[in-house]
Design a protein around this motif. Structure first.
Motif, mmCIF file in Angstrom:
data_model
loop_
_atom_site.group_PDB
_atom_site.id
_atom_site.type_symbol
_atom_site.label_atom_id
_atom_site.label_comp_id
_atom_site.label_asym_id
_atom_site.label_seq_id
_atom_site.Cartn_x
_atom_site.Cartn_y
_atom_site.Cartn_z
ATOM 1 N N ASN A 1 28.393 37.088 48.243
ATOM 2 C CA ASN A 1 29.712 36.281 47.934
ATOM 3 C C ASN A 1 31.054 36.737 48.300
ATOM 4 O O ASN A 1 31.954 36.193 48.652
ATOM 5 C CB ASN A 1 29.421 35.480 46.535
ATOM 6 C CG ASN A 1 28.352 34.962 46.303
ATOM 7 O OD1 ASN A 1 27.614 34.074 47.072
ATOM 8 N ND2 ASN A 1 27.278 35.325 45.302
ATOM 9 N N SER B 1 31.690 37.105 51.731
ATOM 10 C CA SER B 1 32.245 36.126 52.541
ATOM 11 C C SER B 1 33.576 35.541 51.912
ATOM 12 O O SER B 1 34.198 34.854 52.940
ATOM 13 C CB SER B 1 31.168 35.036 52.547
ATOM 14 O OG SER B 1 30.364 34.705 51.447
ATOM 15 N N SER C 1 35.562 36.953 54.241
ATOM 16 C CA SER C 1 35.510 36.947 55.688
ATOM 17 C C SER C 1 35.628 35.355 55.959
ATOM 18 O O SER C 1 35.990 35.009 57.350
ATOM 19 C CB SER C 1 34.341 37.527 56.223
ATOM 20 O OG SER C 1 33.376 36.842 55.577
ATOM 21 N N ASP C 2 35.582 34.447 55.124
ATOM 22 C CA ASP C 2 35.430 33.225 55.636
ATOM 23 C C ASP C 2 36.563 32.185 55.403
ATOM 24 O O ASP C 2 36.640 31.122 55.277
ATOM 25 C CB ASP C 2 34.458 32.386 54.376
ATOM 26 C CG ASP C 2 32.951 32.707 54.934
ATOM 27 O OD1 ASP C 2 32.845 33.357 55.882
ATOM 28 O OD2 ASP C 2 32.069 32.061 54.158
ATOM 29 N N TYR D 1 39.454 32.502 53.483
ATOM 30 C CA TYR D 1 40.321 31.910 52.126
ATOM 31 C C TYR D 1 41.590 32.364 52.154
ATOM 32 O O TYR D 1 42.549 32.384 50.999
ATOM 33 C CB TYR D 1 39.311 32.422 50.992
ATOM 34 C CG TYR D 1 38.238 31.659 50.813
ATOM 35 C CD1 TYR D 1 38.247 30.364 50.174
ATOM 36 C CD2 TYR D 1 36.994 32.048 51.194
ATOM 37 C CE1 TYR D 1 37.205 29.396 50.105
ATOM 38 C CE2 TYR D 1 35.856 31.173 51.063
ATOM 39 C CZ TYR D 1 36.013 29.764 50.450
ATOM 40 O OH TYR D 1 34.788 28.970 50.286
ATOM 41 N N ARG E 1 34.846 24.646 46.149
ATOM 42 C CA ARG E 1 33.359 25.464 46.229
ATOM 43 C C ARG E 1 32.538 25.003 45.068
ATOM 44 O O ARG E 1 31.213 24.696 45.308
ATOM 45 C CB ARG E 1 33.627 26.952 45.828
ATOM 46 C CG ARG E 1 34.252 27.685 47.192
ATOM 47 C CD ARG E 1 33.326 27.600 48.502
ATOM 48 N NE ARG E 1 33.801 26.609 49.161
ATOM 49 C CZ ARG E 1 32.792 26.283 50.070
ATOM 50 N NH1 ARG E 1 31.716 26.649 50.484
ATOM 51 N NH2 ARG E 1 33.385 25.283 50.921
#
Lengths: 281, 269
Positions: free
Chosen positions: A50, A53, A56-57, A59, A241
């Motif tokens: 978690n 990510s 890397s996602d 945010y 989320r």
């Protein structure tokens, strides 16, 4: 009983309550953040997927916006609160007491009400400001509602009292004779401010700034009510989320990052402050 | 300060107050018309929104939920905070300065994050969130504030008064009832007022921790974000006036205590 025993005895209920209500929730969030993505159970199979990510996602923007809003709001509030605190201190008396009370009252009025009022005030067309301008001066004006500027104004509006009151405590720490002495020795207004007043008032200013900065990092009502869809702030992203994405471990990891960020600012500042000196007068 | 600067200062302070109250005033102005769309200045001023608000059962339910939560938060926080304040400000013990810093931590914590963390905590423990879990959530944030408020009063307390009373033959219980508590009462009353008003107006913690129940600020927030109706303004005004009224009454009580003085009040001794 000795003071030592009495102290321990009396602190116990509050300490126990905060251990259950403040420390354990954070630990639970920390635990969730180490679970498999999209799972809902707590177990002992840990993963840092978690957190990976989280970095890397994409945010970045919510973190960037919340931190920027927090920094700019804190700075603005400090700049506005300093002269206000100085004036209230200088005018000390009945009038100043009334004004201080008037500034305190909005703290106890719900954010929902105050931000709702701000959106009614700023509303384009039939809003309080635009409508009055048209009726009084036959002037049609645009509106900043649903922009980042409106979010910023809302943040400053909500948090100004949080800086002002600690700043008042800070200003009260400056002995007038120090200022007079610096003046007599030929210091300019600016030098007095920078070398006498600000350092002496620092504890109050630090508390106010810290409080505002931390509260702004988490603030989401301003963006929801005044910002329209223009900006996704940090807590909004985290909340999504949990709710829409139903990915608790991911939400928990983001929450832990926000908590870590807060801690980076709060711990160093608090550890240097002497609360005894500031509160006891 | 020269005369001119005095005027500038007075204008600045007036401006600050006016700007702080403009949004609140705006809600009041908006509530005085009962049209579907907000068009200020209103063509027909009316109190229709208020009669509508008062005739809705929901208005009562919302106020009762907020009242339940705020009252419980007040009572429980004041009791716990009084104990905490003794450790915070009265006794000199090793670990006190650490305790003082730990207690204020929840104040320096983003509230929506605290709300989310508590929601996760409740669900991990198997509690379904209701207004009762909201009481707990509010207390995590309110208790430290009330502890500070009572501590400020307690810092001015002279413990020698207790010894004197003890020397004159008072029991431990009598000392507490006739010396310590009377001196503390202004602190307890203002602490209680803080607790009530902060709980009554809280949005970020309630959003996450009330479950199916809804408090006033929560309801206002959801209605503000979705669809405007004058009745929303009217309920906002009613809820705000209720808390302002309570604040005024409590401040009046504090003034009375202050002017008439009470036994054991060190300020006037």
């Amino acid at each position: 009983m000795t003071q030592q025993k009495l102290g321990l005895l009396f602190m116990a209920p509050v300490a126990a309550f905060l251990l259950i209500g403040f420390v354990s929730p954070i630990l639970i969030v920390g635990w969730y953040s180490l679970m498999e993505p999209r799972s809902f159970d707590l177990n002992t199979v840990f993963t840092i997927a978690n957190y990976r990510s989280a970095f890397s996602d994409g945010y970045g923007p919510p973190f960037f916006w919340s931190l920027s809003f927090a920094a700019v709001t804190t700075l603005t509030c400090l700049v506005l609160a300093w002269p206000t605190a100085k004036l209230l201190h200088r005018f000390a008396g009945r009038g100043a007491a009334v004004i201080t009370a008037l500034i305190a009252v909005p703290i106890f009025i719900s954010e929902s009400v105050r931000l709702f009022g701000m959106s009614l005030f700023l509303m384009p067309g039939g809003g309080i400001l635009a409508g009055s301008m048209r009726a009084l001066f036959d002037l049609s004006i645009g509106s900043v509602l649903n922009t980042k500027l409106a979010v910023y104004l809302g943040l400053v509006y909500v948090h100004f009292p949080f800086v002002l009151f600690p700043a008042l405590l800070g200003v009260a720490l400056i002995p007038q004779d120090r200022i007079d002495a610096a003046r007599d020795l030929g210091a300019s207004r600016w030098q007095v401010l920078r070398e006498v007043e600000l350092p002496l008032a620092l504890p109050g200013l630090v508390i106010g700034a810290l409080l505002t900065f931390v509260l702004c990092i988490g603030a989401n009502a301003e963006a929801a009510i005044l910002g329209g869809q223009t900006v996704t702030v940090l807590t909004r992203a985290v909340e999504q989320r949990f709710s829409y994405a139903q990915d608790w471990p991911m939400g928990a990891a983001l929450t832990m990052l926000v908590i870590a960020m807060t801690a980076v600012f709060v711990f160093p500042a608090l550890s240097r402050l002497d609360l005894n000196r500031l509160i006891r007068r | 300060m020269t005369r001119a600067w005095k005027y500038v200062g007075a204008i600045w302070l007036a401006l600050v107050v006016v700007l702080l109250y403009l949004p609140i005033l705006s809600v009041g102005l908006a509530s005085l018309a009962n049209t579907r769309y907000m068009r200020f200045p209103h063509r027909n001023w009316s109190i229709g929104a208020y009669t509508d608000a008062l005739s809705q059962h929901e208005t009562l339910v919302l106020h009762l939920t907020s009242l339940k939560v705020a009252l419980l938060v007040t009572v429980l926080s004041v009791i716990l905070a009084t104990l905490g304040a003794m450790a915070f400000a009265r006794y000199d013990w090793r670990g006190r300065s650490a305790f003082q810093k730990v207690v204020v931590l929840p104040i320096f914590f983003p509230q929506p994050v605290l709300g989310l963390a508590l929601l996760l905590f409740f669900s991990a423990l198997g509690f379904t969130p209701t207004w009762k879990t909201a009481v707990f959530a509010h207390m995590v944030w309110v208790l430290p504030i009330v502890t500070l408020v009572i501590s400020i009063r307690l810092f001015g307390y002279d413990p020698a008064q207790e010894d004197a009373a003890r020397d004159l033959g008072a029991s431990r219980w009598q000392v507490l009832r006739e010396v310590t508590l009377p001196y503390l009462s202004p602190g307890l009353i203002s602490g209680g007022l803080f607790a009530f008003l902060l709980s009554w107006s809280n949005l970020p913690l309630s959003i996450f921790t009330t479950g199916a129940d809804t408090t006033l600020p929560e309801w206002l927030f959801s209605r503000v974000a979705t669809n405007y109706a004058p009745v929303v303004s009217a309920i906002a005004v009613i809820a705000t006036l209720a808390s302002v009224l309570l604040g005024c009454v409590v401040i009046l009580i504090l003034r009375l205590i202050d002017t008439h003085g009470i036994k054991g009040d060190g300020d006037h001794g």
